[in-house]
Motif scaffolding. Structure first.
Motif, mmCIF file in Angstrom:
data_model
loop_
_atom_site.group_PDB
_atom_site.id
_atom_site.type_symbol
_atom_site.label_atom_id
_atom_site.label_comp_id
_atom_site.label_asym_id
_atom_site.label_seq_id
_atom_site.Cartn_x
_atom_site.Cartn_y
_atom_site.Cartn_z
ATOM 1 N N PHE A 7 61.077 17.240 53.240
ATOM 2 C CA PHE A 7 60.888 18.130 52.116
ATOM 3 C C PHE A 7 61.570 17.667 50.794
ATOM 4 O O PHE A 7 62.626 17.015 51.201
ATOM 5 C CB PHE A 7 61.255 19.588 52.616
ATOM 6 C CG PHE A 7 60.107 20.175 53.451
ATOM 7 C CD1 PHE A 7 59.215 21.390 52.962
ATOM 8 C CD2 PHE A 7 60.061 19.773 54.832
ATOM 9 C CE1 PHE A 7 58.419 21.656 54.083
ATOM 10 C CE2 PHE A 7 59.392 20.464 55.789
ATOM 11 C CZ PHE A 7 58.390 21.196 55.391
ATOM 12 N N ARG A 8 61.301 18.491 49.735
ATOM 13 C CA ARG A 8 62.082 17.858 48.355
ATOM 14 C C ARG A 8 63.652 18.115 48.526
ATOM 15 O O ARG A 8 64.105 19.054 49.315
ATOM 16 C CB ARG A 8 61.641 18.588 47.390
ATOM 17 C CG ARG A 8 61.619 20.288 47.095
ATOM 18 C CD ARG A 8 60.855 20.840 46.120
ATOM 19 N NE ARG A 8 60.977 22.233 46.283
ATOM 20 C CZ ARG A 8 61.572 23.142 45.480
ATOM 21 N NH1 ARG A 8 62.603 22.582 44.686
ATOM 22 N NH2 ARG A 8 61.417 24.423 45.544
ATOM 23 N N LEU A 12 65.310 21.578 47.959
ATOM 24 C CA LEU A 12 64.618 22.820 48.760
ATOM 25 C C LEU A 12 65.545 23.779 48.848
ATOM 26 O O LEU A 12 66.898 23.603 49.331
ATOM 27 C CB LEU A 12 64.220 22.541 50.086
ATOM 28 C CG LEU A 12 63.469 23.457 50.697
ATOM 29 C CD1 LEU A 12 62.290 23.806 50.073
ATOM 30 C CD2 LEU A 12 63.048 22.953 52.102
ATOM 31 N N SER A 35 65.281 28.010 52.972
ATOM 32 C CA SER A 35 63.955 28.248 52.656
ATOM 33 C C SER A 35 63.104 27.179 53.625
ATOM 34 O O SER A 35 63.447 26.125 54.057
ATOM 35 C CB SER A 35 63.399 27.433 51.153
ATOM 36 O OG SER A 35 62.008 27.313 51.183
ATOM 37 N N GLY A 56 60.033 26.200 53.546
ATOM 38 C CA GLY A 56 59.275 25.318 52.362
ATOM 39 C C GLY A 56 57.853 25.380 52.528
ATOM 40 O O GLY A 56 57.296 26.046 53.614
ATOM 41 N N ASP A 63 56.509 21.786 48.499
ATOM 42 C CA ASP A 63 57.801 21.271 48.721
ATOM 43 C C ASP A 63 57.914 20.200 49.660
ATOM 44 O O ASP A 63 58.766 19.361 49.629
ATOM 45 C CB ASP A 63 58.486 22.325 49.352
ATOM 46 C CG ASP A 63 58.850 23.758 48.721
ATOM 47 O OD1 ASP A 63 59.095 23.393 47.426
ATOM 48 O OD2 ASP A 63 58.804 24.809 49.435
ATOM 49 N N GLU A 111 52.898 21.298 55.780
ATOM 50 C CA GLU A 111 54.165 22.006 55.869
ATOM 51 C C GLU A 111 54.220 22.727 57.150
ATOM 52 O O GLU A 111 55.360 23.195 57.436
ATOM 53 C CB GLU A 111 54.539 22.961 54.797
ATOM 54 C CG GLU A 111 54.165 24.255 55.141
ATOM 55 C CD GLU A 111 52.521 24.423 54.778
ATOM 56 O OE1 GLU A 111 51.832 25.548 55.072
ATOM 57 O OE2 GLU A 111 51.787 23.493 54.653
ATOM 58 N N ASP A 152 60.890 23.520 40.478
ATOM 59 C CA ASP A 152 61.755 24.418 41.361
ATOM 60 C C ASP A 152 61.293 25.843 41.448
ATOM 61 O O ASP A 152 60.317 26.117 40.436
ATOM 62 C CB ASP A 152 63.177 24.279 41.000
ATOM 63 C CG ASP A 152 63.328 24.598 39.669
ATOM 64 O OD1 ASP A 152 62.927 25.641 39.197
ATOM 65 O OD2 ASP A 152 64.164 23.680 38.887
ATOM 66 N N GLU A 153 61.797 26.497 42.282
ATOM 67 C CA GLU A 153 61.310 28.007 42.351
ATOM 68 C C GLU A 153 61.638 28.842 41.065
ATOM 69 O O GLU A 153 60.586 29.573 40.941
ATOM 70 C CB GLU A 153 62.081 28.357 43.618
ATOM 71 C CG GLU A 153 61.512 29.918 44.122
ATOM 72 C CD GLU A 153 60.047 29.844 44.336
ATOM 73 O OE1 GLU A 153 59.453 31.172 44.578
ATOM 74 O OE2 GLU A 153 59.524 28.780 44.910
#
Length: 894
Positions: free
Chosen positions: A94-95, A98, A102, A104, A108, A181, A280-281
């Motif tokens: 994942f990134r 992250l 999370s 993900g 992500d 995911e 990003d979130e």
């Protein structure tokens, strides 16, 4: 007794050892390589006694962590500590940013490492092998009769490339693992059944272990994505990738609200880029909640979709991101009367966003590959970092630009306080010749702008478009970074090498590329070297030395010590990067054409594969200093001062030979620049004159053909051609000698036996490794040539003349500088007075009046105070009327 109590009492039995976890973890780490991203370990489940959901425990482990294996195993051990907790892992990275905690989502996921299918009882798991297009490489029996099959990829792939395979595979095999995911159960951990499974499937509340039925082979090659697609096409036909989860094209068109084109004609995994720069979130929420679009939410949604497209999102990823934020302002546009978000309407708008022409200019997709030296084309690189240029945020922008260059593997380095990059460049050789090879080139401000632009996406706010637009890196970012001396985080370079060498700890460095431990960059070019014996014996070393002796046997060395100097030059060039200091190796002969330069070229050919990098002396010491500085910055392994006609002396050369770092004047710069001096220094000249402090820093090899025209004589062999043709053999020979002696010395030290020689001051490491290795194998001591060099030192001879005539004139009486210069007393000693005057004029003649300069004479006496010559020395002995008194003193024991 409750399940929880039984678990607590039998924890050591219920929790399997780490070996089973490690088999799966090791294979995932192997596929992940050095890609940037996070592994996700999840602990999910219910409390066995109450059925309440456990608080999810999510642990991230960075793939670039050196201890990632232990961290992953520790994370698994942690999440299964609670009764009811099931351990899961995603076959993905994942990134890197992250958020903590999370699990993900689709957007992500940065890299996919394996393709996993899930076969439960309703799908007849006994037929799983026949239903898969390829034989799986690992199988996990998650519970009796339920299986997960793992097929590992040959390298990490972007999720938008793997997504179509997962969805098509799920449609054909009937499993539900069609999302990148998805988390899968870790073998060796307990499978705690939920209350729903107990009721629906009749599962016992007692957990069972997930068993590894087929273990992943650590060295088994992974499957390429192309082979996987080919196998699926061969088994099910090309239409397998357009059926979209088992639905026909007509069904897909209807379910998605009747878009303008059939879904089978729209690629949900399309992307303009091989990689994307994920939001990003916080950025996602900001865009989807932008109040300026309250009156036109459709426009706000379309703008967000366009931004995501330019960042490289696939349509499928974009849909997942939007559907994951239903409570935002923009997403309310897609709500029905009950407030539920319609995915059909979202998909319809996404199709329009991706099919409408996008005129926004984008940076070159391949720009980031420009400055990777000898880059692996098959390797997937991290996403380019986005840097928003905001006024007043200079420090962070410069930090981000540096981080981007490091992330993108841009091969630029710090060498001393200079930033350099690797380049193929012309290298000057003897007799005004040139060759080509790998060198360091200083990175200028303009070049740094280009590097940073290639490594990051710089964004600037465009007021008219009301959007961020890509721009080139501003000079205002590159200029401050160049000024950050001592505060950069770039890799430090100790230099280039073109052959295997030894690290300071004695280990062999033979892996191409940058070596973190030493800071050396090994560029073998097209050469493949034979293996280096790690524990050679003395017999191996003697055979290796015989090879080197034979190579240089055609040179007419004046003495055995001169041959030892030549052998020392070969060994020193091979490991000079790992030595703190080493003496200069000088090659002299009575006449031109004797082979001095050929010998220097031969030593360099073994170490570098080309002739030695050569410069000539400047008209003065300052000019020579600038030429040397350029060669040191370029990272040349060996540097030759060719055809020296001036004496080899000076403070700069002395400092270079005994210091690991020096500050030198560089051509084109007003200030001094710090450079590393770890290059083998050679010099050639006819009847070389070495004087002053360089006499103890120089080994001299004398070649004497004893013929009138040495350039016309025929060599028995051409050592330069032999060295180039059989280079691998001579590289192995040199390192064999040093490794064998290192092993002998370790045993010698353990036994408390003395060293073969007293270490040479300022060159202790060189002396105890190279000099002693030659003496150990029966060669003469190369340092024995220093005595003859001192004896022929003109400055030493001048000092001897001053002391001799001074003593003849005044004996051991005390004199001032004035009395010494005028020699008014002892007038009867005419011969002695004339001899003293001549000696003093040679060292302290006045620039204008022609007599003896008293100030220069005082400085000369201070510089040579207590220097012993022929049993005597000059010493201070009190004052007379404020003037320093001097006298000649006989040294005891001389």
């Amino acid at each position: 007794m409750s399940i929880t109590s039984r678990f607590s009492e039998n924890r050591g039995h219920w929790l399997l050892d780490r070996l089973i976890w490690g088999r799966l973890i090791d294979r995932l780490i192997q596929v992940a390589g050095i890609c940037d991203g996070k592994f996700v370990i999840a602990g999910l489940g219910e409390k066995p006694d109450t059925g309440e959901s456990l608080v999810p425990e999510i642990i991230h482990v960075k793939n670039r962590s050196r201890e990632k294996r232990e961290e992953l195993l520790a994370a698994i051990a942690q999440v299964i500590q609670r009764p009811g907790a099931n351990a899961y892992i995603a076959p993905a990275l994942f990134r890197p940013d992250l958020p903590v905690g999370s699990k993900g989502c689709v957007s992500d996921v940065r890299w996919m490492l394996a393709v996993v299918s899930d076969f439960d009882r309703k799908q007849d798991p006994a037929t799983r092998h026949e239903r898969l297009p390829l034989e799986s490489q690992a199988e996990v029996e998650t519970s009796p009769g339920n299986f997960q099959t793992w097929t590992f990829l040959d390298r990490p792939y972007r999720p938008h490339k793997v997504g179509p395979i997962l969805r098509a595979l799920a449609a054909k095999t009937g499993d539900d693992c069609k999302s990148v995911e998805h988390l899968f159960r870790i073998p060796g951990c307990l499978n705690w059944p939920s209350r729903r499974k107990q009721a629906k499937l009749g599962r016992s509340p007692i957990p069972v272990r997930a068993k590894l039925r087929v273990e992943p082979g650590h060295r088994e090659p992974g499957v390429t994505l192309e082979d996987f697609k080919a196998a699926m096409t061969a088994k099910w036909g090309a239409a397998v990738f357009t059926e979209k989860g088992g639905k026909s094209d007509a069904d897909a068109e209807t379910s998605h609200g009747g878009t303008s084109g059939r879904e089978g004609e729209f690629d949900w995994d399309q992307s303009d880029k091989d990689e994307w720069n994920a939001f990003d979130e916080g950025t996602i929420i900001t865009h989807l909640s932008d109040m300026k679009y309250e009156g036109d939410r459709s426009r706000g949604a379309f703008r967000f979709m366009k931004l995501a497209k330019r960042r490289g999102y696939t349509p499928e990823q974009l849909v997942a991101v939007m559907m994951a934020h239903p409570a935002t302002l923009i997403m309310a546009h897609y709500g029905d009367a009950d407030g539920a978000i319609s995915e059909v309407r979202v998909r319809a708008d996404v199709i329009r966003a991706y099919t409408k022409k996008d005129e926004t200019p984008r940076p070159s997709a391949n720009a980031e590959h420009v400055f990777r030296w000898a880059a692996d084309e098959a390797r997937e690189w991290p996403l380019r970092r986005e840097i928003k240029l905001v006024g007043g945020d200079l420090v962070r922008n410069v930090d981000d630009a540096e981080a981007a260059m490091i992330e993108q593997g841009t091969d630029i380095f710090q060498r001393g306080d200079i930033i350099v990059r690797l380049a193929h460049a012309a290298i000057p050789t003897r007799n005004n010749g040139t060759t080509t090879g790998t060198r360091f080139v200083e990175v200028t401000q303009a070049a740094l702008v280009e590097h940073m632009t290639a490594a990051a996406i710089f964004m600037k706010w465009n007021a008219s478009a009301k959007d961020w637009k890509p721009v080139n890196c501003p000079v205002e970012i590159a200029q401050p970074y160049l000024a950050r001396r001592g505060r950069r985080n770039l890799r430090h370079s100790a230099g280039l090498i073109n052959a295997p060498t030894l690290r300071p700890d004695g280990s062999v460095l033979d892996t191409p590329g940058y070596d973190e431990g030493t800071g050396l960059y090994f560029d073998p070019g097209e050469m493949t070297f034979p293996p280096i014996p790690l524990q050679p014996s003395r017999r191996h070393a003697e055979a290796a030395l015989a090879d080197l002796r034979k190579l240089i046997s055609t040179f007419p060395f004046a003495t055995r010590e001169s041959r030892a100097v030549a052998l020392s030059a070969i060994l020193t060039a091979m490991v000079r990067r790992s030595l703190p200091t080493a003496p200069m190796h000088a090659f002299t002969a009575p006449m031109a054409g004797s082979g001095k330069g050929l010998l220097a070229d031969t030593a360099a050919m073994i170490a570098t594969g080309r002739r030695v990098s050569a410069i000539t002396q400047g008209r003065n010491e300052e000019e020579t200093e600038k030429r040397l500085a350029a060669a040191f910055i370029a990272g040349d392994v060996a540097i030759l001062l060719d055809n020296c006609t001036l004496p080899i002396e000076g403070d700069t050369l002395c400092a270079i030979m005994t210091a690991e770092q020096v500050k030198l004047r560089v051509l084109g710069h007003s200030e001094l620049r710090e450079v590393s001096t770890n290059a083998a220094m050679f010099a050639t000249g006819n009847n070389l004159i070495i004087q002053g402090d360089m006499t103890r820093r120089t080994l001299v090899c004398t070649i004497d053909p004893q013929v009138e025209n040495p350039e016309t004589r025929k060599f028995e062999n051409n050592p330069l051609e032999d060295a180039g043709r059989d280079r691998g053999r001579y590289v192995v020979a040199a390192l064999t000698i040093l490794l064998a002696y290192r092993g002998y010395r370790s045993a010698n030290d353990a036994a408390g036996r003395p060293e073969p020689s007293v270490p040479l001051g300022s060159f202790e490491v060189w002396s105890t490794s190279i000099r002693d290795a030659l003496i150990w194998l029966g060669e003469a001591d190369p340092c024995a040539t220093m005595e003859a060099t001192r004896a022929n030192d003109p400055k030493r001879e001048q000092l001897a003349a001053v002391i001799h005539h001074w003593h003849a004139m005044f004996g051991e009486s005390r004199v001032t500088v004035s009395r010494l210069a005028t020699a008014k007393e002892g007038l009867g000693k005419i011969e002695a007075r004339e001899g003293l005057e001549g000696a003093l004029l040679a060292v302290a003649a006045g620039a204008q009046q022609g007599g003896i300069d008293h100030r220069r004479l005082g400085s000369y006496l201070s510089k040579n105070e207590k220097a012993v010559v022929r049993g005597h020395r000059i010493v201070k002995d009190g004052f007379l009327n404020g003037y320093q008194l001097w006298r000649i003193e006989r040294v005891k024991g001389e």
